[in-house]
Enzyme design. Structure first.
Site, short mmCIF file in Angstrom:
data_model
loop_
_atom_site.label_atom_id
_atom_site.label_comp_id
_atom_site.label_asym_id
_atom_site.label_seq_id
_atom_site.Cartn_x
_atom_site.Cartn_y
_atom_site.Cartn_z
CB CYS A 2 -0.87 0.01 1.24
SG CYS A 2 -1.85 -1.46 1.40
CG ASN A 100 0.43 2.16 3.68
OD1 ASN A 100 -0.65 2.18 3.12
ND2 ASN A 100 1.54 2.68 3.18
N GLY A 101 -0.41 -1.11 6.72
CA GLY A 101 -0.09 -1.94 7.88
C GLY A 101 -1.24 -2.88 8.18
#
Ligand code: M6R
Length: 607
Positions: A2, A100-101
């Site tokens: 991402c 993100n993550g």
């Protein structure tokens, strides 16, 4: 993987966001979206597929405004679709979030939010963040974000905007990259520098646990508990191409250095109280007990990961495991039936031979479990069960971080099955899990020896042939080491089970054939030393890979590289890293096209 970009200033946000997302395309993605704020109205536009699909949608809707966030998504939780694309909004649509993550505790947070009446519109873990910010919002976005961060576990780079506070863009980071771009009368957030490089070269590099509040004129950085953080400005000197590679000369080198982070991601959320669990499936014990045999089927590097897997599964589960090259598997009438588990391994999830093997195994009634990197790939979709390796996109043709995270996935899978079957004791699981947790730090130490790898590669660069030898796990890793050297440096290399050399191949050993001897596995150490003496007696120059504290092997070889002494059973993950780096520097020294070696493609979709 991402990508995030965010803007606040006096220009139109949408073109800046789209341009930023375009600069992140190289990272791979399967959907994209933007949220732009104007006069109390949050406009969110998202599209599955390429950025051009998003651009077509934007043409019709023409969202205007001077603050916005954008995202390219590489699917993890939830398939690629418009609904699962970011930005995600809350019920009131007052808040928009890009992330993100992985939010590890999203299931429990989602249940809790649903009890409070929140309605979810995607399958993602990220959407909980938007609802939580809404839940905690009492007129102060920064506070609401910090209260949310207190409750979420996992990794994140976040960008958040709110309809009621159109002069504020909030960002936060934990275990996922985040930079703030400093402009004049405008500021930016991004997951990677290339996204903002055409606007500014002045950045703040954000650390874990930091929260940033941006207005067009100001940037405030604090910890979650509110202490002010003062940062030095980082002046970016790289050009755009170098920035995509994070300042590394090649994607391969970047990906080798990403391994410690990749290990953390591959382990993240999968271990609790020394037990392994997987996010996407739970296997009933009757299914597991039905399997009398395991086949591992894959190609190239993934096949080499399978060879290590054989040792892992046989040791922990005490069940017979066969490893097969996918292009061979289906043509030899494999003995596969309802009592067989077939594990297919593929980074891309699209390798034609592996996909064909998967279908063949399913036709024969076997259960198929895929270990892959790409959500939504053909292999991920067609397998009965999937374990993702969470390596992030691998762009260099030569596979590096995908190989090591495939190994991590295999250890986790074997532990998971062994714990369910009751054949792996708590004590044994703990030792392996502790070792897996120690991998990122140990890998960083291996990566730090760059000068040594360069020095050794200089010696290799004039050679025509090389041998890699080892026993057991070391042999499996030797095969991967020799493939790396061959495919990127074009030096012919052979990997041999060290004890097998004297049955013919020893005839090829001369002083012109350097030998890399892997002496990491303790149970075969003495035997490998004997094999080293055999090649030394034929004048070969020998480089050993051994464990720190080994005072013996240096007496018999020309040079030794030491790796940290982690639990020997998981050592293959570390053993390969020096081989990746020696191959990389040898290829570079020979002037080869490291990221795109001749005749090879990243994804092999023909049989
Ligand atoms: O995408 P896959 O893991 O299925 O690819 C299989 C092989 O083509 C691949 O591992 C190849 O051997 C590597 N690029 C070598 O570094």
């Amino acid at each position: 993987m991402c990508g995030i970009v965010g803007y606040i200033g006096n220009k139109e946000a949408t073109p800046i966001l789209v341009e930023g997302l375009r600069k992140l395309e190289y990272r791979g993605y399967d959907s994209a979206g933007v949220a732009v704020l104007k006069e109390g109205k949050l406009q969110v536009i998202k599209a599955e597929g390429k950025l051009s699909f998003l651009e077509s949608k934007l043409l019709g809707k023409n969202p205007t405004g001077n603050i916005g966030i954008g995202h390219t998504r590489w699917a993890t939780h939830g398939r690629p679709s418009d609904e699962n694309s970011h930005p995600h909004t809350s019920c009131s649509e007052d808040f928009a979030v890009v992330h993100n993550g992985i939010i590890e505790n999203y299931m429990e947070l989602k249940e809790w939010l649903e009890e409070q009446g929140h309605i979810f519109s995607s399958e993602t873990d990220t959407e909980v963040v938007a609802h939580m910010v809404e839940h905690y919002y009492k007129g102060n976005l920064e506070e609401a974000v910090k209260m949310t961060l207190d409750k979420i576990h996992g990794s994140y780079a976040l960008g958040v905007i709110c309809k009621n506070e159109p002069d504020k863009l909030i960002a936060a980071r934990k275990d996922s990259p985040l930079v703030i771009g400093i402009g004049e009368g405008e500021n930016f957030i991004a997951s990677d520098i290339p996204a903002i490089l055409s606007h500014t070269r002045k950045c703040y590099l954000i650390n874990d646990g930091e929260v940033c509040v941006l207005t067009p004129e100001t940037i405030k950085i604090t910890t979650i508990s509110g202490e002010i953080v003062n940062k030095e400005v980082f002046n970016v000197s790289w050009d755009a191409e170098a920035a995509e590679k994070g300042g590394y000369e090649h994607f391969m080198l970047k990906e080798i250095h990403e391994q410690p982070v990749a290990f953390r991601k591959a382990l993240s959320g999968r271990i609790a109280e020394n037990r392994v669990k997987f996010e996407d499936f739970h296997l009933p014990l009757e299914t597991i007990n039905k399997w009398k045999k395991v086949y591992i089927v894959a190609c190239g590097t993934a096949y080499h990961a399978g060879l290590v897997g054989k040792g892992i599964f046989e040791n922990l589960l005490r069940i017979p495991v066969e490893v097969d090259i996918a292009s061979e598997f289906r043509y030899r009438r494999p003995l596969v039936d309802e009592e067989t588990l077939v594990i297919v391994i593929s980074q891309s999830g699209e390798t034609a031979d592996t996909l064909a093997a998967l279908r063949e195994a399913k036709n024969k009634g076997a259960s198929v479990l895929a270990i892959t990197n790409v959500v939504g790939s053909s292999i991920a979709r067609e397998a009965d069960f999937v374990v993702f390796i969470w390596a992030g996109p691998e762009i260099a043709v030569a596979s590096t971080k995908a190989y090591t995270t495939m190994l991590v996935a295999e250890y986790l899978l074997a532990l998971y099955l062994g714990q369910l079957k009751g054949v792996v004791s708590e004590a044994e699981a703990k030792v392996i899990i502790d070792a897996l947790h120690s991998l990122p730090e140990a890998a960083i130490r291996v990566l730090n020896e760059v000068d040594r790898y360069k020095e050794i590669a200089e010696e290799f660069k004039e050679k025509h042939d090389a041998f890699f030898i080892g026993r057991g796990f070391d042999w499996a890793v030797a095969l991967e080491g020799s493939l790396k050297l061959k495919e990127i440096s074009y030096i012919h290399a052979e990997a041999y089970a060290a004890g097998e050399l004297k049955h013919g191949t020893l005839a090829l050993i001369t002083k012109e054939t350097p030998v890399i001897a892997l002496c990491v596995q303790k149970n075969t150490y003495d035997k490998t030393l004997s094999n080293i003496k055999e090649v030394k007696a034929r004048d070969a120059e020998v480089l050993a890979i051994a464990i720190e504290g080994d005072t013996e092997v240096g007496k018999y070889v020309d040079d030794v590289l030491y790796i940290p002494d982690i639990y020997n059973f998981v050592a293959p993950i570390l053993t390969v890293i020096p081989l990746q780096l020696i191959s990389y520097y040898a290829a570079k020294a020979r002037g080869c096209n490291v990221d795109q070696p001749r005749n090879l493609a990243k994804s092999v979709t023909v049989e």
